[in-house]
Motif scaffolding. Sequence first.
Motif, short mmCIF file in Angstrom:
data_model
loop_
_atom_site.label_atom_id
_atom_site.label_comp_id
_atom_site.label_asym_id
_atom_site.label_seq_id
_atom_site.Cartn_x
_atom_site.Cartn_y
_atom_site.Cartn_z
N LEU A 140 0.85 -1.40 0.02
CA LEU A 140 0.05 0.05 0.06
C LEU A 140 0.92 1.18 -0.08
CD1 LEU A 140 -2.96 1.21 0.25
CD2 LEU A 140 -2.43 1.08 2.75
N ALA A 157 -0.25 -0.91 -8.12
CA ALA A 157 -1.88 -1.00 -7.59
C ALA A 157 -2.05 -2.44 -8.02
CB ALA A 157 -2.74 -0.14 -8.33
N PHE A 160 -0.59 -4.34 -5.22
CA PHE A 160 -1.55 -4.51 -3.98
C PHE A 160 -2.49 -5.37 -4.06
CE2 PHE A 160 -5.29 -2.85 -1.93
CZ PHE A 160 -4.99 -2.89 -0.57
N HIS A 161 -2.98 -5.40 -5.20
CA HIS A 161 -4.17 -6.66 -5.22
C HIS A 161 -3.70 -8.01 -5.04
CE1 HIS A 161 -7.85 -4.15 -6.83
NE2 HIS A 161 -6.80 -3.20 -6.82
N GLU A 205 -6.37 5.84 -4.19
CA GLU A 205 -5.69 5.74 -2.85
C GLU A 205 -6.46 5.53 -1.68
OE1 GLU A 205 -3.01 9.23 -2.56
OE2 GLU A 205 -1.81 8.64 -4.08
N GLU A 207 -9.71 4.30 -1.63
CA GLU A 207 -10.07 2.99 -1.85
C GLU A 207 -9.38 1.91 -1.37
OE1 GLU A 207 -13.23 4.31 -5.37
OE2 GLU A 207 -11.38 3.29 -5.94
N HIS A 208 -7.99 1.93 -1.63
CA HIS A 208 -6.98 1.06 -1.09
C HIS A 208 -7.04 1.08 0.15
CE1 HIS A 208 -4.43 0.80 -5.27
NE2 HIS A 208 -5.62 0.09 -5.42
N HIS A 209 -6.78 2.38 0.83
CA HIS A 209 -6.86 2.21 2.21
C HIS A 209 -7.81 1.79 2.71
CE1 HIS A 209 -3.03 4.77 3.00
NE2 HIS A 209 -3.19 4.91 1.98
N HIS A 230 -14.28 -0.60 -5.21
CA HIS A 230 -13.21 0.06 -5.59
C HIS A 230 -13.17 -0.31 -7.09
CE1 HIS A 230 -9.02 0.65 -6.66
NE2 HIS A 230 -8.83 -0.77 -6.72
#
Length: 247
Positions: A140, A157, A160-161, A205, A207-209, A230
């Motif tokens: 992240l 990204a 991260f997924h 960002e 949404e990732h958090h 997301h």
Amino acid sequence: MVRSEIPSDAIFGSLARPDNLPDEIAQQIRQKILSQAFEPGQRLPTELELAQLFGVSRNVVREAIARLKLSGYVETRRGVGSFVTAETGQRNFEILPQDLLREEALVQVYQLRVEIEAGAAALAAQQRTDAQLAQLRAALIIADASSDDWREGADTALDFHMAVGKATNNPYFVRLLAHFGHAIGDAVRTLRYGSTGTDRVAQIESEHHRIFDAIAARDSEAARQAMRLHLINGMQRRQALLKGKQQ
């Protein structure tokens, strides 16, 4: 019982003369199989007929058939010909990047991705270890730091997924998400490029958090919904960009 041979006239589109003709021919035949224009058990046109239809040599057609055979779409019977396998779509699963040049196919893949990755996020919230949470946090941070570079931002990204997938501790999720990442990488980069200079990057960002926070809290339902939102937002953003280009 052998099904009747498929009519060989007016089946295929013209070749765009790509660098790899066998791949292009295999792709056209594969699309006919997936759309069930060629049904399981049916015999394909002969090598000679396909060579004439595509305007290539029989060796090129033979290479294309070999690719289809390797990926499980076609089987060959000595002295009889090439046939669509009965298990097409069951024995092998693949998303080809060239398939996603069609917007309809890309939307369908994203629909599948929403369901798979939302489930992965929910499972990760239940199954992740402290070490995996630390790896997810690191992914992240790297994704956040890459936000100003559209290409690197897209790739981090996806990383991260992938870290979410690994946190499921389910190797089948890991393999499937790795396949998604490989297949849709170009589409994700295109979307990230179109988002440069807009508030969408900050939204990504955020949404990732939310996904991370839910997994950290072991809240599987919140993780599921955060991932779903997301990915849906991403697809809607892409469609909006496409509409803007058409106007």
